[in-house]
Design an enzyme around this catalytic site. Structure first.
Site, PDB file in Angstrom:
ATOM      1  N   HIS A 251      -9.457 -35.002   4.752  1.00  0.00           N
ATOM      2  CA  HIS A 251     -10.453 -34.441   5.665  1.00  0.00           C
ATOM      3  C   HIS A 251      -9.992 -34.495   7.117  1.00  0.00           C
ATOM      4  O   HIS A 251     -10.406 -35.390   7.864  1.00  0.00           O
ATOM      5  CB  HIS A 251     -11.788 -35.193   5.505  1.00  0.00           C
ATOM      6  CG  HIS A 251     -12.506 -34.849   4.243  1.00  0.00           C
ATOM      7  ND1 HIS A 251     -13.376 -33.781   4.156  1.00  0.00           N
ATOM      8  CD2 HIS A 251     -12.452 -35.405   3.004  1.00  0.00           C
ATOM      9  CE1 HIS A 251     -13.842 -33.701   2.920  1.00  0.00           C
ATOM     10  NE2 HIS A 251     -13.301 -34.675   2.199  1.00  0.00           N
TER      11      HIS A 251
ATOM     12  N   CYS B 299     -10.469 -30.209   1.070  1.00  0.00           N
ATOM     13  CA  CYS B 299     -11.064 -30.953  -0.045  1.00  0.00           C
ATOM     14  C   CYS B 299     -11.521 -29.992  -1.141  1.00  0.00           C
ATOM     15  O   CYS B 299     -10.707 -29.450  -1.861  1.00  0.00           O
ATOM     16  CB  CYS B 299     -12.191 -31.867   0.450  1.00  0.00           C
ATOM     17  SG  CYS B 299     -12.653 -33.107  -0.788  1.00  0.00           S
TER      18      CYS B 299
ATOM     19  N   GLU C  54     -11.000 -32.789   9.474  1.00  0.00           N
ATOM     20  CA  GLU C  54     -12.160 -32.597  10.376  1.00  0.00           C
ATOM     21  C   GLU C  54     -12.816 -33.925  10.739  1.00  0.00           C
ATOM     22  O   GLU C  54     -13.609 -33.983  11.670  1.00  0.00           O
ATOM     23  CB  GLU C  54     -13.174 -31.632   9.759  1.00  0.00           C
ATOM     24  CG  GLU C  54     -14.123 -32.220   8.712  1.00  0.00           C
ATOM     25  CD  GLU C  54     -13.490 -32.448   7.337  1.00  0.00           C
ATOM     26  OE1 GLU C  54     -12.266 -32.247   7.186  1.00  0.00           O
ATOM     27  OE2 GLU C  54     -14.246 -32.838   6.411  1.00  0.00           O
TER      28      GLU C  54
END
Ligand code: MN
Length: 235
Positions: free
Chosen positions: A214, A109, A216
């Site tokens: 994202h 990001c 994660e």
């Protein structure tokens, strides 16, 4: 060879005046066989140089908007909150570890946006007011971040296209800014239907990859696992 040590750029919470970390960044690296270490927030050049020597790779995490000064623009009224301390530290980390030492780095990001700005590209300071693609896409999703909200087309000849091995993947999306002018040092790896570059890499470096989504937050997805695996194995 031990476990690769990966320096993780710290997150900054302005309201608490506190560093923090999302567990997904740590888990993504650990699941792929790496040892993540959250870094201090410092722009002491001696300390940053030592960090660069100690780590096998760097994760440039998400966070505040990148300061427009880094790509030669005045900050406009709709630009989001900035974090000058991160901009300053990450510029030092990037120059030393990535450019000088050629260590692997992965940007998520803000990380992708930072790479682009550091390499001479520009950003949309406020995507909703400055960009309208052929096909309107919500880049600030409402559903939980573990769920995808739009697809991206992978560039077949790019490392990500080869590594993931499919034409497109579904990704989550929670970004206020995005790449406007892509740096001449970067090449696209994934593009959204509205034309935004959502992943890029630096062909001159062994491993400098950035993604706009994202992974994660979606570690259950195979594509997220593959991204962390590609990064950690490069480290
Ligand atoms: Mn998006």
């Amino acid at each position: 060879m031990g476990i690769p040590v990966i320096g993780v750029a710290p997150l900054w919470d302005d309201s608490r005046g506190s560093l923090w970390m999302l567990p997904g960044y740590m888990a993504g690296i650990m699941n792929a066989g790496g040892l993540p270490v959250v870094l201090p927030l410092t722009s002491d050049e001696v300390v940053v140089r030592q960090i660069c020597l100690e780590v096998d790779g760097l994760l440039f995490t998400g966070g505040q908007d990148v300061s427009p000064g880094l790509y030669g623009e005045e900050t406009n009224a709709l630009c989001g909150p900035l974090c000058g301390a991160r901009d300053e530290m990450e510029a030092l980390l990037f120059a030393e570890a990535v450019i000088n030492m050629g260590k692997p780095a992965f940007g998520i990001c803000r990380g992708l946006q930072f790479f682009n700005a550091a390499l001479g590209g520009t950003l949309y300071q406020d995507l909703p007011s400055q960009f309208s693609g052929a096909e309107p896409i919500r880049h600030k999703q409402e559903q939980p971040m573990g769920e995808p909200s739009h697809s991206v087309t992978l560039e077949a000849g790019s490392p990500l296209g080869k590594f993931i091995g499919s034409v497109s993947i579904e990704v989550n999306s929670s970004h206020h800014q995005a790449i406007h002018k892509l740096s001449p040092e970067l090449a696209p790896m994934a593009i959204a239907a509205d034309g935004l570059v959502e992943a890029a890499y630096m062909p001159k470096k062994r491993f400098l990859w950035g993604v706009q989504w994202h992974p994660e937050c979606s570690l259950q997805d195979e594509s997220s696992q593959k991204l962390f695996a590609a990064f950690v194995s490069a480290c």
